[in-house]
Scaffold this motif. Structure first.
Motif, mmCIF file in Angstrom:
data_model
loop_
_atom_site.group_PDB
_atom_site.id
_atom_site.type_symbol
_atom_site.label_atom_id
_atom_site.label_comp_id
_atom_site.label_asym_id
_atom_site.label_seq_id
_atom_site.Cartn_x
_atom_site.Cartn_y
_atom_site.Cartn_z
ATOM 1 N N LYS A 29 10.089 -42.688 102.912
ATOM 2 C CA LYS A 29 11.250 -43.528 102.581
ATOM 3 C C LYS A 29 11.595 -43.398 101.102
ATOM 4 C CE LYS A 29 10.626 -47.227 105.988
ATOM 5 N NZ LYS A 29 10.290 -48.670 106.131
ATOM 6 N N LEU A 30 10.570 -43.378 100.257
ATOM 7 C CA LEU A 30 10.801 -43.243 98.816
ATOM 8 C C LEU A 30 11.405 -41.887 98.489
ATOM 9 C CD1 LEU A 30 7.560 -44.923 97.448
ATOM 10 C CD2 LEU A 30 9.901 -45.775 97.243
ATOM 11 N N GLU A 31 10.887 -40.823 99.112
ATOM 12 C CA GLU A 31 11.434 -39.479 98.906
ATOM 13 C C GLU A 31 12.916 -39.453 99.267
ATOM 14 O OE1 GLU A 31 10.391 -36.380 97.874
ATOM 15 O OE2 GLU A 31 8.551 -37.297 97.148
ATOM 16 N N ASP A 32 13.228 -40.011 100.428
ATOM 17 C CA ASP A 32 14.616 -40.015 100.898
ATOM 18 C C ASP A 32 15.519 -40.810 99.957
ATOM 19 O OD1 ASP A 32 13.695 -38.547 103.051
ATOM 20 O OD2 ASP A 32 13.715 -40.250 104.456
ATOM 21 N N LEU A 34 15.049 -41.568 96.753
ATOM 22 C CA LEU A 34 15.194 -40.921 95.450
ATOM 23 C C LEU A 34 16.057 -39.665 95.541
ATOM 24 C CD1 LEU A 34 11.589 -41.404 94.035
ATOM 25 C CD2 LEU A 34 13.680 -42.547 93.268
ATOM 26 N N ALA A 35 16.022 -38.983 96.674
ATOM 27 C CA ALA A 35 16.825 -37.778 96.844
ATOM 28 C C ALA A 35 18.308 -38.096 96.958
ATOM 29 C CB ALA A 35 16.367 -37.012 98.077
ATOM 30 N N THR A 36 18.627 -39.273 97.470
ATOM 31 C CA THR A 36 20.032 -39.619 97.655
ATOM 32 C C THR A 36 20.630 -40.359 96.465
ATOM 33 O OG1 THR A 36 19.444 -41.682 98.778
ATOM 34 C CG2 THR A 36 19.823 -39.728 100.165
ATOM 35 N N GLN A 37 19.787 -40.776 95.534
ATOM 36 C CA GLN A 37 20.293 -41.466 94.346
ATOM 37 C C GLN A 37 20.670 -40.466 93.272
ATOM 38 O OE1 GLN A 37 17.295 -44.124 92.928
ATOM 39 N NE2 GLN A 37 17.899 -45.764 94.300
ATOM 40 N N ALA A 38 21.729 -40.778 92.556
ATOM 41 C CA ALA A 38 22.092 -39.960 91.402
ATOM 42 C C ALA A 38 21.105 -40.274 90.283
ATOM 43 C CB ALA A 38 23.511 -40.286 90.953
ATOM 44 N N PRO A 39 20.513 -39.245 89.665
ATOM 45 C CA PRO A 39 19.563 -39.516 88.593
ATOM 46 C C PRO A 39 20.267 -40.139 87.397
ATOM 47 C CG PRO A 39 19.903 -37.153 88.862
ATOM 48 C CD PRO A 39 20.702 -37.844 89.921
ATOM 49 N N ASN A 40 19.948 -41.396 87.133
ATOM 50 C CA ASN A 40 20.598 -42.085 86.031
ATOM 51 C C ASN A 40 19.604 -42.575 84.985
ATOM 52 O OD1 ASN A 40 19.451 -44.161 87.433
ATOM 53 N ND2 ASN A 40 21.363 -45.138 88.030
ATOM 54 N N GLY A 41 18.328 -42.435 85.263
ATOM 55 C CA GLY A 41 17.311 -42.775 84.275
ATOM 56 C C GLY A 41 17.197 -44.260 84.002
ATOM 57 N N ALA A 74 7.298 -50.127 95.222
ATOM 58 C CA ALA A 74 8.410 -49.225 94.900
ATOM 59 C C ALA A 74 9.601 -49.480 95.813
ATOM 60 C CB ALA A 74 7.959 -47.769 94.999
ATOM 61 N N LEU A 75 9.344 -49.678 97.090
ATOM 62 C CA LEU A 75 10.432 -49.972 98.031
ATOM 63 C C LEU A 75 11.086 -51.311 97.695
ATOM 64 C CD1 LEU A 75 8.762 -48.725 101.327
ATOM 65 C CD2 LEU A 75 10.748 -47.710 100.185
ATOM 66 N N GLN A 76 10.287 -52.264 97.243
ATOM 67 C CA GLN A 76 10.836 -53.560 96.850
ATOM 68 C C GLN A 76 11.737 -53.414 95.626
ATOM 69 O OE1 GLN A 76 7.854 -56.492 95.974
ATOM 70 N NE2 GLN A 76 9.334 -58.146 95.808
ATOM 71 N N VAL A 77 11.325 -52.591 94.671
ATOM 72 C CA VAL A 77 12.154 -52.349 93.486
ATOM 73 C C VAL A 77 13.478 -51.729 93.913
ATOM 74 C CG1 VAL A 77 12.365 -51.001 91.366
ATOM 75 C CG2 VAL A 77 10.230 -52.167 91.879
#
Length: 89
Positions: A29-32, A34-41, A74-77
């Protein structure tokens, strides 16, 4: 009574399997996510990546509980950041 005892034994023997599955499911779930989010830092993304790394490290050393705990955090965040709440403390 024997059936009940066998049911309890079966439940106890399969519990670690479910825990390992939950660890893997959460990491996927975390991989998915993070892969779909635009890296914004942003802070939430950094926190998720750190918790994911801790979860993966725990999995490697066989600490299933640590993997589940860190991946759940991490999922909660992620969930809180989607709601505009930022990270967890």
């Amino acid at each position: 009574m024997k059936r009940f005892a066998m049911l309890i034994v079966a439940a106890l023997l399969t519990a670690p399997v479910f825990a390992a599955d939950l660890c893997d499911i959460n990491l996927q779930k975390l991989e998915d996510a993070l892969a779909t989010q635009a890296p914004n830092g942003d802070t939430a993304t950094q926190q998720v990546e750190q918790l994911k790394a801790k979860a993966e490290e725990a999995k490697v050393v066989g600490d299933t509980e640590g993997c589940i705990n860190n991946s759940n955090k991490a999922l909660q965040v992620l969930e809180n950041s989607d709601k505009g709440g930022g990270g967890i403390s």
